[in-house]
Motif scaffolding. Structure first.
Motif, PDB file in Angstrom:
ATOM      1  N   HIS A  89      34.818   2.645 -19.400  1.00 44.64           N
ATOM      2  CA  HIS A  89      34.498   1.394 -19.529  1.00 44.64           C
ATOM      3  C   HIS A  89      36.474   1.094 -19.529  1.00 44.64           C
ATOM      4  CE1 HIS A  89      30.234   0.197 -18.843  1.00 44.64           C
ATOM      5  NE2 HIS A  89      30.300   1.150 -19.856  1.00 44.64           N
ATOM      6  N   TRP A 104      32.532   5.423 -22.024  1.00 49.46           N
ATOM      7  CA  TRP A 104      31.391   4.676 -21.628  1.00 49.46           C
ATOM      8  C   TRP A 104      29.644   4.644 -22.625  1.00 49.46           C
ATOM      9  CZ3 TRP A 104      26.223   5.793 -19.566  1.00 49.46           C
ATOM     10  CH2 TRP A 104      26.558   4.622 -18.488  1.00 49.46           C
ATOM     11  N   VAL A 107      24.812   0.120 -19.196  1.00 50.80           N
ATOM     12  CA  VAL A 107      24.599  -1.322 -19.937  1.00 50.80           C
ATOM     13  C   VAL A 107      23.549  -1.951 -19.076  1.00 50.80           C
ATOM     14  CG1 VAL A 107      26.103  -3.181 -18.717  1.00 50.80           C
ATOM     15  CG2 VAL A 107      27.924  -2.107 -19.267  1.00 50.80           C
ATOM     16  N   CYS A 123      27.316  -1.342 -12.557  1.00 54.26           N
ATOM     17  CA  CYS A 123      27.807  -2.566 -13.630  1.00 54.26           C
ATOM     18  C   CYS A 123      29.445  -2.431 -13.933  1.00 54.26           C
ATOM     19  CB  CYS A 123      26.460  -2.677 -14.676  1.00 54.26           C
ATOM     20  SG  CYS A 123      25.146  -2.309 -14.286  1.00 54.26           S
ATOM     21  N   GLU A 124      30.444  -2.773 -14.133  1.00 48.48           N
ATOM     22  CA  GLU A 124      30.973  -2.382 -14.820  1.00 48.48           C
ATOM     23  C   GLU A 124      31.897  -3.682 -16.157  1.00 48.48           C
ATOM     24  OE1 GLU A 124      34.219  -3.663 -11.771  1.00 48.48           O
ATOM     25  OE2 GLU A 124      36.010  -2.983 -13.110  1.00 48.48           O
ATOM     26  N   LEU A 125      31.932  -2.977 -17.174  1.00 53.74           N
ATOM     27  CA  LEU A 125      32.355  -4.024 -18.153  1.00 53.74           C
ATOM     28  C   LEU A 125      33.543  -3.701 -19.128  1.00 53.74           C
ATOM     29  CD1 LEU A 125      30.797  -5.160 -20.572  1.00 53.74           C
ATOM     30  CD2 LEU A 125      30.330  -3.035 -21.413  1.00 53.74           C
TER      31      LEU A 125
ATOM     32  N   HIS B  89      28.053 -14.055 -15.728  1.00 52.37           N
ATOM     33  CA  HIS B  89      28.226 -13.082 -15.015  1.00 52.37           C
ATOM     34  C   HIS B  89      28.577 -13.005 -13.784  1.00 52.37           C
ATOM     35  CE1 HIS B  89      27.312 -11.144 -19.540  1.00 52.37           C
ATOM     36  NE2 HIS B  89      26.510 -11.075 -19.042  1.00 52.37           N
ATOM     37  N   VAL B 107      26.368  -8.685 -24.263  1.00 52.85           N
ATOM     38  CA  VAL B 107      26.366  -7.616 -23.823  1.00 52.85           C
ATOM     39  C   VAL B 107      26.552  -6.209 -25.098  1.00 52.85           C
ATOM     40  CG1 VAL B 107      27.845  -6.403 -22.506  1.00 52.85           C
ATOM     41  CG2 VAL B 107      27.140  -7.793 -21.634  1.00 52.85           C
ATOM     42  N   ARG B 109      28.737  -5.089 -27.996  1.00 53.15           N
ATOM     43  CA  ARG B 109      29.970  -4.791 -28.177  1.00 53.15           C
ATOM     44  C   ARG B 109      30.114  -2.818 -28.079  1.00 53.15           C
ATOM     45  NH1 ARG B 109      33.503  -9.510 -29.810  1.00 53.15           N
ATOM     46  NH2 ARG B 109      32.501 -10.638 -28.061  1.00 53.15           N
ATOM     47  N   CYS B 123      33.901 -10.533 -23.566  1.00 50.99           N
ATOM     48  CA  CYS B 123      33.000  -8.997 -22.647  1.00 50.99           C
ATOM     49  C   CYS B 123      32.929  -9.796 -21.256  1.00 50.99           C
ATOM     50  CB  CYS B 123      31.998  -8.639 -23.409  1.00 50.99           C
ATOM     51  SG  CYS B 123      32.017  -7.308 -24.725  1.00 50.99           S
ATOM     52  N   GLU B 124      33.660  -8.658 -20.457  1.00 50.09           N
ATOM     53  CA  GLU B 124      33.083  -9.518 -19.128  1.00 50.09           C
ATOM     54  C   GLU B 124      32.268  -8.503 -17.931  1.00 50.09           C
ATOM     55  OE1 GLU B 124      36.408 -10.643 -16.924  1.00 50.09           O
ATOM     56  OE2 GLU B 124      35.227 -11.244 -15.271  1.00 50.09           O
ATOM     57  N   LEU B 125      31.150  -8.832 -18.059  1.00 51.44           N
ATOM     58  CA  LEU B 125      30.320  -7.815 -16.778  1.00 51.44           C
ATOM     59  C   LEU B 125      29.815  -7.933 -15.746  1.00 51.44           C
ATOM     60  CD1 LEU B 125      27.924  -5.393 -17.106  1.00 51.44           C
ATOM     61  CD2 LEU B 125      26.811  -7.630 -17.510  1.00 51.44           C
TER      62      LEU B 125
END
Ligand SMILES: [Mn+2]
Ligand SMILES: [Mn+2]
Ligand SMILES: [Zn+2]
Ligand SMILES: [Zn+2]
Lengths: 141, 141
Positions: A89, A104, A107, A123-125, B89, B107, B109, B123-125
DNA sequence: ATATCATATTAGACATAATCTAAATTTTTC
DNA sequence: GAAAAATTTAGATTATGTCTAATATGATAT
């Protein structure tokens, strides 16, 4: 570094191994960071062969399309790139804008209800906040 | 729409309520999507008062800084904006580039070990894949 | 209501990031 | 080795966003 691994990567993406493309891929694999296209252009041209700006952009696009390189969009700045090695991430510093890799972990995916007919590929965090350098000095005041 | 709510938002961000700034905020609050600065500029100028391009950018920057609006960076395209209403999101389509809201959920952490001294603000997904329009036609072939 | 002044707006120049073009080169295929 | 395909290149062009400095305005105090 491991020239064979770099060549194998390019072959895996069905991309010819030209000196210019090799130089871009090698730089990204040997370099931990998240350089911009301009930084990559400058770096690969510090050593021969000279590569044009257009070629650097072309090759970055090809490498991203082949799935070998990831492009990270950052608000208000030039895009950044990293070789897709181990999954990870990202952490982006609010203050200095630096992009750092984060360990990583899986998620949880959205419920199929909220997903509808969409098909999720990844899915990108992204974490945002203050990096070690920009945070409050530890143990101060 | 609810002019009072819009004015209250601006006041909450300690921003003067000018016609130009109000128009930007109102457009974002009344509009579900994720318009670019250019689209917002065009939209708010379809009705008076005319707002300059510089002012549109200035106000978007102010609104983001005040935490009322979010900027979404998308690779290879202009930044997109949305009013920070309910937490959510985002889903970005690989093919058409459309940005869609996705139901929010918490999400996990990162472990404090991998976090180090970094301070996480959010935290952005981001989900990527194919949107409903771009996916395979349902029940085809 | 009027004065005050920090804040906001504006046109257009400027800056930066990225893409496009079309000619030349290199690599691959036959 | 000839032909075809992919790649590179310099420089023009587009897209996106910022800056400047002159002017206007909203919020507050009087
Ligand atoms: Mn990375
Ligand atoms: Mn949104
Ligand atoms: Zn930092
Ligand atoms: Zn789509």
């Amino acid at each position: 570094m491991d020239a064979v691994a770099i060549k194998r990567s390019l072959a895996g993406g069905r991309l010819r191994c030209t000196p210019q493309r090799y130089a871009v891929m090698a730089f990204l694999m040997e370099h931990g960071g998240h350089p911009t296209a301009a930084e990559i252009f400058e770096a690969v041209n510090r050593v021969d062969p000279r590569s044009s700006r257009a070629t650097t952009y072309n090759n970055l696009r090809d490498l991203v399309k082949a799935g070998l390189v990831r492009e990270v969009a950052v608000e208000g700045r030039a895009a950044r790139f990293d070789a897709k090695g181990m999954r990870h991430h990202h952490f982006i510093c609010d203050r200095c804008g630096n992009v750092e890799d984060m360990e990583w972990y899986d998620v949880p995916r959205p419920t199929s209800g909220s997903l509808g007919r969409r098909i999720v590929r990844e899915c990108e965090l992204i974490f945002r906040g203050l990096c070690t350098k920009c945070g409050p000095r530890h143990a101060s005041r």
